[in-house]
Design a protein around this motif. Structure first.
Motif, mmCIF file in Angstrom:
data_model
loop_
_atom_site.group_PDB
_atom_site.id
_atom_site.type_symbol
_atom_site.label_atom_id
_atom_site.label_comp_id
_atom_site.label_asym_id
_atom_site.label_seq_id
_atom_site.Cartn_x
_atom_site.Cartn_y
_atom_site.Cartn_z
ATOM 1 N N ASN A 22 1.008 -0.753 -0.539
ATOM 2 C CA ASN A 22 -0.054 -0.024 -0.221
ATOM 3 C C ASN A 22 1.109 1.307 0.130
ATOM 4 O O ASN A 22 0.112 1.989 -0.026
ATOM 5 C CB ASN A 22 -1.111 -0.163 0.873
ATOM 6 N N ASP A 23 2.007 1.087 -0.041
ATOM 7 C CA ASP A 23 3.042 2.343 0.090
ATOM 8 C C ASP A 23 3.016 3.316 1.635
ATOM 9 O O ASP A 23 2.244 4.345 0.619
ATOM 10 C CB ASP A 23 3.720 3.191 -1.167
ATOM 11 N N VAL A 24 2.834 3.069 2.518
ATOM 12 C CA VAL A 24 2.159 3.439 3.736
ATOM 13 C C VAL A 24 3.698 3.392 5.107
ATOM 14 O O VAL A 24 4.070 2.237 4.551
ATOM 15 C CB VAL A 24 0.943 3.015 4.800
ATOM 16 N N LEU A 25 3.882 4.606 4.916
ATOM 17 C CA LEU A 25 5.505 4.546 5.439
ATOM 18 C C LEU A 25 4.794 4.603 7.552
ATOM 19 O O LEU A 25 4.004 5.675 7.175
ATOM 20 C CB LEU A 25 6.504 5.429 5.714
ATOM 21 N N LEU A 26 5.321 3.849 8.585
ATOM 22 C CA LEU A 26 4.646 4.774 9.172
ATOM 23 C C LEU A 26 5.677 4.712 10.568
ATOM 24 O O LEU A 26 6.723 4.567 10.633
ATOM 25 C CB LEU A 26 3.700 3.744 10.147
ATOM 26 N N LEU A 27 5.774 6.200 11.191
ATOM 27 C CA LEU A 27 7.153 6.250 11.805
ATOM 28 C C LEU A 27 6.454 7.178 13.648
ATOM 29 O O LEU A 27 5.525 7.882 13.593
ATOM 30 C CB LEU A 27 7.765 7.760 11.463
#
Length: 129
Positions: A22-27
């Motif tokens: 899904n090309d989602v980055l979580l920081l």
């Protein structure tokens, strides 16, 4: 008289997750209690119970950060700094990632967005090494 800025130090307590499909980055800073989220274009900013920014989700992360998806899978280190002042959210990101045959990639990104709701002034720092 301006009050002292509230500060949250999450140094060494950060976490990163990347959803490749899904090309989602979580920081985020681990161990914070979620209170609310604010959507800003392709970003979702998470606030904790003390009204500090403690997390950031970036949708279409490879496009936003101008990094190959494969490198977002391999983030070795990141610095995540956020400040809220007069309902303006300032986010400064820097990454060190690896990509096959190319070694380390260093990338930075500054994001500035205006919030449509009132947010208490604060600043936070988070790193993962």
């Amino acid at each position: 008289i301006k009050m002292t800025m509230r500060h949250l130090d999450g140094t060494g307590n950060g976490e990163t997750k990347y959803d490749y499909s899904n090309d989602v980055l979580l920081l985020k800073i681990k161990g914070r209690d979620y209170k609310k989220s604010i959507e800003l274009d392709n970003l979702v900013v998470d606030f904790d119970s003390e009204d500090f920014i403690y997390g950031l989700r970036i949708f279409d992360a490879s496009k936003v950060l101008e990094l190959p998806k494969e490198s977002l899978r391999n983030i070795q280190k990141f610095d995540f700094k956020a400040m809220v002042e007069d309902n303006i959210i300032y986010i400064k990101l820097s990454f060190v990632a690896t990509l096959r045959n190319k070694g380390l990639i260093r990338q930075g990104q500054d994001i500035v967005r205006e919030a449509e709701t009132d947010i208490e002034d604060s600043e936070m720092v988070c790193t993962v090494a």
